[in-house]
Design an enzyme around this catalytic site. Structure first.
Site, PDB file in Angstrom:
ATOM      1  N   ARG A  58       1.073  -0.873   0.083  1.00 17.97           N
ATOM      2  CA  ARG A  58       0.145   0.026  -0.164  1.00 17.97           C
ATOM      3  C   ARG A  58       0.711   1.205  -0.438  1.00 17.97           C
ATOM      4  O   ARG A  58       0.035   2.335  -0.029  1.00 17.97           O
ATOM      5  CB  ARG A  58      -0.523  -0.343   0.910  1.00 17.97           C
ATOM      6  CG  ARG A  58      -2.003  -0.499   0.788  1.00 17.97           C
ATOM      7  CD  ARG A  58      -2.902  -1.018   1.994  1.00 17.97           C
ATOM      8  NE  ARG A  58      -2.245  -1.558   3.158  1.00 17.97           N
ATOM      9  CZ  ARG A  58      -2.636  -2.665   3.941  1.00 17.97           C
ATOM     10  NH1 ARG A  58      -2.351  -3.037   2.958  1.00 17.97           N
ATOM     11  NH2 ARG A  58      -1.883  -2.771   4.630  1.00 17.97           N
ATOM     12  N   GLU A  95       4.873 -10.007  15.476  1.00 16.81           N
ATOM     13  CA  GLU A  95       3.870  -9.865  16.824  1.00 16.81           C
ATOM     14  C   GLU A  95       4.754 -11.364  17.637  1.00 16.81           C
ATOM     15  O   GLU A  95       5.121 -12.029  18.124  1.00 16.81           O
ATOM     16  CB  GLU A  95       2.659 -10.119  15.973  1.00 16.81           C
ATOM     17  CG  GLU A  95       1.740  -9.949  17.967  1.00 16.81           C
ATOM     18  CD  GLU A  95       0.608 -10.195  17.370  1.00 16.81           C
ATOM     19  OE1 GLU A  95      -0.335  -9.247  16.531  1.00 16.81           O
ATOM     20  OE2 GLU A  95      -0.392 -10.674  18.328  1.00 16.81           O
TER      21      GLU A  95
HETATM   22  P1  AMP Z   1       4.600  -1.258  11.250  1.00 17.32           P
HETATM   23  O1  AMP Z   1       5.610  -2.348  10.989  1.00 17.32           O
HETATM   24  O2  AMP Z   1       3.692  -2.004  12.470  1.00 17.32           O
HETATM   25  O3  AMP Z   1       4.293  -0.443  11.660  1.00 17.32           O
HETATM   26  O4  AMP Z   1       3.734  -1.989  10.439  1.00 17.32           O
HETATM   27  C1  AMP Z   1       3.025  -1.379   9.275  1.00 17.32           C
HETATM   28  C2  AMP Z   1       2.913  -1.854   7.895  1.00 17.32           C
HETATM   29  O5  AMP Z   1       1.684  -3.032   7.965  1.00 17.32           O
HETATM   30  C3  AMP Z   1       2.299  -0.514   6.985  1.00 17.32           C
HETATM   31  O6  AMP Z   1       2.589  -1.386   5.837  1.00 17.32           O
HETATM   32  C4  AMP Z   1       0.497  -1.002   7.373  1.00 17.32           C
HETATM   33  O7  AMP Z   1       0.167  -0.840   5.271  1.00 17.32           O
HETATM   34  C5  AMP Z   1       0.277  -2.085   7.842  1.00 17.32           C
HETATM   35  N1  AMP Z   1      -0.864  -1.735   9.020  1.00 17.32           N
HETATM   36  C6  AMP Z   1      -0.265  -2.042  10.287  1.00 17.32           C
HETATM   37  N2  AMP Z   1      -1.293  -1.779  10.929  1.00 17.32           N
HETATM   38  C7  AMP Z   1      -2.302  -1.804  10.055  1.00 17.32           C
HETATM   39  C8  AMP Z   1      -3.959  -1.099  10.177  1.00 17.32           C
HETATM   40  N3  AMP Z   1      -3.915  -0.850  11.800  1.00 17.32           N
HETATM   41  N4  AMP Z   1      -4.589  -0.924   9.227  1.00 17.32           N
HETATM   42  C9  AMP Z   1      -3.719  -1.442   7.455  1.00 17.32           C
HETATM   43  N5  AMP Z   1      -2.220  -1.491   7.644  1.00 17.32           N
HETATM   44  C10 AMP Z   1      -1.791  -1.550   8.603  1.00 17.32           C
END
Ligand code: AMP
Length: 170
Positions: A58, A95
């Site tokens: 995305r 996780e």
């Molecule tokens: P992180 O590595 O935990 O910061 O997660 C970021 C990635 O996970 C991004 O590429 C987002 O597209 C996806 N992501 C994480 N949480 C969400 C959420 N609540 N809604 C949509 N996409 C998310």
């Protein structure tokens, strides 16, 4: 016109306990998209950018629009085994367990001024891994920018050595 109303909350996707931020209504509306892009561009205050790096998948949508507006190259960072040419990889914690991301070795030249883009900053693991890839190739990170930040997950702390901008915060 606000673009925030074009982000749709989906409770329990892809699994229970997650409130998924769905950007497809935003992608589907040219006026909302233009407004969102303007907010992201304004945050850069005319700083020169050589490459925009977007995280799969995305991060590709607005990443590409940003690259076009900034007259910069666009670099896709992808999940393992998707890129065809010579590549480097960086791992990050999930996780349960870990995952990795890959980038082509010729995507960034030493000294390139780089903008990193993704749709959501959650725990920051993805963004941190993308930063590592850029720096392995000698890129200089100008900003990490996001359509939105889930502040309660403290992702900003993982990338606090770089300027971080999020168009929306939750
Ligand atoms: P992180 O590595 O935990 O910061 O997660 C970021 C990635 O996970 C991004 O590429 C987002 O597209 C996806 N992501 C994480 N949480 C969400 C959420 N609540 N809604 C949509 N996409 C998310």
């Amino acid at each position: 016109m606000q673009f925030e109303s074009y982000i749709r909350d989906i409770q329990g996707f892809p699994k229970e306990g997650i409130l998924f931020k769905d950007i497809t209504p935003l992608l589907n509306n040219p006026e909302a998209r233009t407004n969102c892009l303007k907010v992201l561009l304004d945050s850069l205050k005319n700083q020169k950018i050589d490459k925009v790096v977007g995280a799969e998948s995305r991060g590709f949508f607005f990443g590409m629009l940003l690259a076009q507006e900034l007259n910069a190259g666009f670099v896709p960072v992808r999940k393992p085994k998707k890129l065809p040419f010579d590549k480097i990889s960086a791992s990050y914690e999930l996780e349960y367990g870990s995952d990795s991301l890959e980038m082509h070795t010729d995507a960034i030249k030493k000294g390139d001024r780089v903008l990193i883009h993704d749709d959501v900053l959650a725990t920051g693991g993805t963004a941190k891994a993308v930063c590592e890839l850029v720096e392995k190739l000698g890129g200089e990170i100008v900003q990490c920018n996001f359509l939105m930040e889930l502040t309660f997950l403290n992702g900003r702390e993982k990338i606090d050595e770089y300027p971080v901008f999020a168009a929306l915060t939750y």
